[in-house]
Each structure stands twice: as structure tokens, then as C-alpha cells.
Design a protein around this motif. Sequence first.
Motif, PDB file in Angstrom:
ATOM      1  N   ARG A 105       0.887  -1.087   0.091  1.00  0.00           N
ATOM      2  CA  ARG A 105      -0.091   0.025  -0.107  1.00  0.00           C
ATOM      3  C   ARG A 105       0.982   1.243  -0.006  1.00  0.00           C
ATOM      4  NH1 ARG A 105       0.896   2.103   4.802  1.00  0.00           N
ATOM      5  NH2 ARG A 105       0.724   0.761   6.693  1.00  0.00           N
ATOM      6  N   ARG A 106       0.160   2.304  -0.262  1.00  0.00           N
ATOM      7  CA  ARG A 106       0.885   3.617  -0.178  1.00  0.00           C
ATOM      8  C   ARG A 106       1.309   3.918   1.407  1.00  0.00           C
ATOM      9  NH1 ARG A 106       0.730   8.132  -3.801  1.00  0.00           N
ATOM     10  NH2 ARG A 106      -0.360   7.461  -5.666  1.00  0.00           N
ATOM     11  N   ALA A 107       2.424   4.807   1.507  1.00  0.00           N
ATOM     12  CA  ALA A 107       2.898   4.765   2.869  1.00  0.00           C
ATOM     13  C   ALA A 107       2.019   6.027   3.538  1.00  0.00           C
ATOM     14  CB  ALA A 107       4.224   4.978   2.700  1.00  0.00           C
ATOM     15  N   THR A 108       1.992   6.016   4.863  1.00  0.00           N
ATOM     16  CA  THR A 108       1.276   7.013   5.627  1.00  0.00           C
ATOM     17  C   THR A 108       2.621   7.489   6.205  1.00  0.00           C
ATOM     18  OG1 THR A 108       0.780   5.523   7.334  1.00  0.00           O
ATOM     19  CG2 THR A 108      -0.930   5.528   5.677  1.00  0.00           C
ATOM     20  N   LYS A 109       2.141   8.598   7.049  1.00  0.00           N
ATOM     21  CA  LYS A 109       2.942   9.480   8.122  1.00  0.00           C
ATOM     22  C   LYS A 109       3.597   8.357   9.053  1.00  0.00           C
ATOM     23  CE  LYS A 109       3.367  13.476  10.723  1.00  0.00           C
ATOM     24  NZ  LYS A 109       2.777  14.893  11.206  1.00  0.00           N
ATOM     25  N   ASP A 110       2.587   7.616   9.621  1.00  0.00           N
ATOM     26  CA  ASP A 110       3.071   6.632  10.649  1.00  0.00           C
ATOM     27  C   ASP A 110       4.159   5.477  10.158  1.00  0.00           C
ATOM     28  OD1 ASP A 110       1.451   7.815  12.353  1.00  0.00           O
ATOM     29  OD2 ASP A 110      -0.176   6.244  11.948  1.00  0.00           O
ATOM     30  N   ASP A 111       4.292   5.388   8.831  1.00  0.00           N
ATOM     31  CA  ASP A 111       5.217   4.323   8.343  1.00  0.00           C
ATOM     32  C   ASP A 111       6.713   5.194   8.164  1.00  0.00           C
ATOM     33  OD1 ASP A 111       3.337   2.432   7.858  1.00  0.00           O
ATOM     34  OD2 ASP A 111       2.708   3.481   5.796  1.00  0.00           O
ATOM     35  N   ILE A 112       6.653   6.397   8.305  1.00  0.00           N
ATOM     36  CA  ILE A 112       8.191   7.011   7.940  1.00  0.00           C
ATOM     37  C   ILE A 112       9.128   6.485   8.704  1.00  0.00           C
ATOM     38  CG2 ILE A 112       9.222   9.357   7.728  1.00  0.00           C
ATOM     39  CD1 ILE A 112       6.682  10.632   7.365  1.00  0.00           C
ATOM     40  N   ILE A 113       9.024   6.231  10.140  1.00  0.00           N
ATOM     41  CA  ILE A 113      10.023   5.620  11.026  1.00  0.00           C
ATOM     42  C   ILE A 113      10.558   4.549  10.489  1.00  0.00           C
ATOM     43  CG2 ILE A 113       8.373   4.901  12.630  1.00  0.00           C
ATOM     44  CD1 ILE A 113      11.404   6.518  13.833  1.00  0.00           C
ATOM     45  N   HIS A 114       9.605   3.617  10.262  1.00  0.00           N
ATOM     46  CA  HIS A 114      10.074   2.281   9.836  1.00  0.00           C
ATOM     47  C   HIS A 114      10.694   2.285   8.258  1.00  0.00           C
ATOM     48  CE1 HIS A 114       7.507   0.936  12.869  1.00  0.00           C
ATOM     49  NE2 HIS A 114       6.657   1.590  12.467  1.00  0.00           N
ATOM     50  N   ILE A 115      10.272   3.362   7.482  1.00  0.00           N
ATOM     51  CA  ILE A 115      10.989   3.502   6.268  1.00  0.00           C
ATOM     52  C   ILE A 115      12.480   3.863   6.393  1.00  0.00           C
ATOM     53  CG2 ILE A 115      11.056   4.692   3.990  1.00  0.00           C
ATOM     54  CD1 ILE A 115       7.639   4.558   4.005  1.00  0.00           C
ATOM     55  N   VAL A 116      12.706   4.884   7.204  1.00  0.00           N
ATOM     56  CA  VAL A 116      14.055   5.329   7.279  1.00  0.00           C
ATOM     57  C   VAL A 116      14.773   4.366   8.074  1.00  0.00           C
ATOM     58  CG1 VAL A 116      15.262   7.109   8.577  1.00  0.00           C
ATOM     59  CG2 VAL A 116      13.137   7.771   7.429  1.00  0.00           C
ATOM     60  N   GLU A 117      14.289   3.454   8.983  1.00  0.00           N
ATOM     61  CA  GLU A 117      15.043   2.626   9.647  1.00  0.00           C
ATOM     62  C   GLU A 117      15.513   1.330   8.651  1.00  0.00           C
ATOM     63  OE1 GLU A 117      14.461  -0.560  13.171  1.00  0.00           O
ATOM     64  OE2 GLU A 117      12.809   0.043  12.332  1.00  0.00           O
ATOM     65  N   ALA A 122       9.051  16.470   6.357  1.00  0.00           N
ATOM     66  CA  ALA A 122       8.727  17.316   5.138  1.00  0.00           C
ATOM     67  C   ALA A 122       8.794  16.903   3.872  1.00  0.00           C
ATOM     68  CB  ALA A 122       9.848  18.588   5.320  1.00  0.00           C
ATOM     69  N   ALA A 123       9.799  15.843   3.699  1.00  0.00           N
ATOM     70  CA  ALA A 123      10.092  15.311   2.613  1.00  0.00           C
ATOM     71  C   ALA A 123       8.694  14.344   2.168  1.00  0.00           C
ATOM     72  CB  ALA A 123      11.418  14.354   2.245  1.00  0.00           C
ATOM     73  N   PHE A 124       8.398  13.740   3.084  1.00  0.00           N
ATOM     74  CA  PHE A 124       7.053  12.962   2.900  1.00  0.00           C
ATOM     75  C   PHE A 124       6.043  13.660   2.553  1.00  0.00           C
ATOM     76  CE2 PHE A 124       3.053  11.053   4.605  1.00  0.00           C
ATOM     77  CZ  PHE A 124       3.226   9.932   3.923  1.00  0.00           C
ATOM     78  N   SER A 125       5.625  14.918   3.147  1.00  0.00           N
ATOM     79  CA  SER A 125       4.497  15.650   2.824  1.00  0.00           C
ATOM     80  C   SER A 125       4.686  15.988   1.402  1.00  0.00           C
ATOM     81  CB  SER A 125       4.723  17.012   3.532  1.00  0.00           C
ATOM     82  OG  SER A 125       3.976  18.037   3.118  1.00  0.00           O
ATOM     83  N   LYS A 126       6.105  16.298   0.744  1.00  0.00           N
ATOM     84  CA  LYS A 126       6.309  16.633  -0.556  1.00  0.00           C
ATOM     85  C   LYS A 126       5.866  15.329  -1.764  1.00  0.00           C
ATOM     86  CE  LYS A 126       9.916  20.099  -0.022  1.00  0.00           C
ATOM     87  NZ  LYS A 126      11.108  20.274  -0.114  1.00  0.00           N
ATOM     88  N   ILE A 127       6.316  14.417  -1.098  1.00  0.00           N
ATOM     89  CA  ILE A 127       6.070  13.048  -1.988  1.00  0.00           C
ATOM     90  C   ILE A 127       4.522  12.814  -2.064  1.00  0.00           C
ATOM     91  CG2 ILE A 127       6.209  10.564  -1.848  1.00  0.00           C
ATOM     92  CD1 ILE A 127       9.306  11.147  -0.512  1.00  0.00           C
ATOM     93  N   GLU A 128       3.632  13.026  -0.807  1.00  0.00           N
ATOM     94  CA  GLU A 128       2.553  12.713  -0.796  1.00  0.00           C
ATOM     95  C   GLU A 128       1.436  13.415  -1.506  1.00  0.00           C
ATOM     96  OE1 GLU A 128      -0.100  11.601   2.858  1.00  0.00           O
ATOM     97  OE2 GLU A 128       0.860  13.539   3.083  1.00  0.00           O
ATOM     98  N   LYS A 129       1.912  14.816  -1.851  1.00  0.00           N
ATOM     99  CA  LYS A 129       1.131  15.697  -2.532  1.00  0.00           C
ATOM    100  C   LYS A 129       1.447  15.702  -4.095  1.00  0.00           C
ATOM    101  CE  LYS A 129       1.247  19.212   1.125  1.00  0.00           C
ATOM    102  NZ  LYS A 129       1.999  20.524   1.460  1.00  0.00           N
ATOM    103  N   ASP A 130       2.521  14.955  -4.609  1.00  0.00           N
ATOM    104  CA  ASP A 130       2.764  14.856  -5.839  1.00  0.00           C
ATOM    105  C   ASP A 130       2.236  13.581  -6.296  1.00  0.00           C
ATOM    106  OD1 ASP A 130       4.066  14.044  -8.341  1.00  0.00           O
ATOM    107  OD2 ASP A 130       5.940  14.888  -7.794  1.00  0.00           O
ATOM    108  N   LEU A 131       1.236  13.739  -7.197  1.00  0.00           N
ATOM    109  CA  LEU A 131       0.611  12.485  -7.872  1.00  0.00           C
ATOM    110  C   LEU A 131       1.188  11.692  -8.537  1.00  0.00           C
ATOM    111  CD1 LEU A 131      -2.880  14.143  -8.843  1.00  0.00           C
ATOM    112  CD2 LEU A 131      -2.262  13.196  -6.780  1.00  0.00           C
ATOM    113  N   ASN A 132       2.533  11.803  -9.067  1.00  0.00           N
ATOM    114  CA  ASN A 132       3.466  11.041  -9.885  1.00  0.00           C
ATOM    115  C   ASN A 132       4.210  10.114  -8.880  1.00  0.00           C
ATOM    116  OD1 ASN A 132       2.604  11.504 -12.481  1.00  0.00           O
ATOM    117  ND2 ASN A 132       3.599  13.451 -12.397  1.00  0.00           N
ATOM    118  N   GLN A 133       4.288  10.433  -7.612  1.00  0.00           N
ATOM    119  CA  GLN A 133       4.907   9.709  -6.707  1.00  0.00           C
ATOM    120  C   GLN A 133       4.120   8.633  -5.763  1.00  0.00           C
ATOM    121  OE1 GLN A 133       8.354  10.270  -6.521  1.00  0.00           O
ATOM    122  NE2 GLN A 133       8.159  11.866  -7.912  1.00  0.00           N
ATOM    123  N   ASN A 134       4.973   7.515  -5.664  1.00  0.00           N
ATOM    124  CA  ASN A 134       4.033   6.428  -4.937  1.00  0.00           C
ATOM    125  C   ASN A 134       5.320   5.908  -4.043  1.00  0.00           C
ATOM    126  OD1 ASN A 134       1.525   5.940  -6.560  1.00  0.00           O
ATOM    127  ND2 ASN A 134       3.101   6.254  -7.953  1.00  0.00           N
TER     128      ASN A 134
END
Length: 150
Positions: free
Chosen positions: A4-16, A40-52
Motif C-alpha cells: 500500500r501507499r505509505a502513511t506518515k506513521d510508516d516514515i520511522i519504519h521506512i527510514v530505519e 517534510a520530504a514525505f509531505s512533498k511526496i504525498e502531494k505529488d500524484l506522480n510519486q508512490n
Amino acid sequence: MKIRRATKDDIIHIVEMLADDELGSKREDYREPLPEKYFAAFSKIEKDLNQNLLVAISDNGEVVGTAQLTFIPYLTYQGGIRAQIEAVRIKSTHRSTGIGKKLFQWMITSAKEQGAHLIQLTTDKARPDALRFYEKLGFKASHEGMKMHF
């Protein structure tokens, strides 16, 4: 396993996961609390419809994989769409279990559904195991890549 698409709660696990290898440990800043720059990077990614930004979730709900699939519209190939795969990581305790293959199959299917005419990736020359894995999936080393770091 679910992708699935990542959520804000997933960021810590992704960076790990990004930091949990020889190359990533030199460029990532994994600590708790996680530095704000990742949010901040996640917010930009989330807003860009070409990013998954994707996560693979195990049957018990654990984040065990991640990748970023980007769609690049351009004029060549008669206005084609190119799909770009980046930042693929599988949690170290779950490598060689088929998660990476399932994640790639999902991204390849998604790229086809979005009308992409090709899907591409780069891999660091210091990752020979990754190169062999990509070749087994059908990727070909057709170009010589170049980068310029700032």
C-alpha cells in the motif's frame, strides 16, 4: 503480505530500513525522534500524484519493505510515461523471503496499468546481490548511468 501507499506513521519504519545497510547507514539520520526533514520530504511526496511511496506489510501488520515508484511524463516516446523505481529496501530480518519479488511484481503491474512504456531503476555498483536480483526479474543493464552529487 499487502502493499500500500505509505502513511506518515510508516516514515520511522521506512527510514530505519533505508539506514539498515552499508550505504544507507552513511547517508541516513535514523534516530528517535526522527528528524523533521523526513516528514517534510514525505509531505512533498504525498502531494505529488506522480510519486508512490510504498510499503510492504506482513501478515502480522509489520512494515517489512519499501520502495518509491515515480511516473515521469515526457515528450519522447510520443509523449510516453516512464516509471522509475527508487529506494527499494526489505527489512533485514525478512530478506530472501520473496517480499522483494512481490514488491517488484506489484510495481511492474502498476506501471503497466498507468500506461508506462518502460520501467527502470539504478543500482549502486557496490550492491552486486541487488544487481543479480534485478536481472532475475528481467531488468537489463542497457545504459550507463551517471550522477553528480551536490
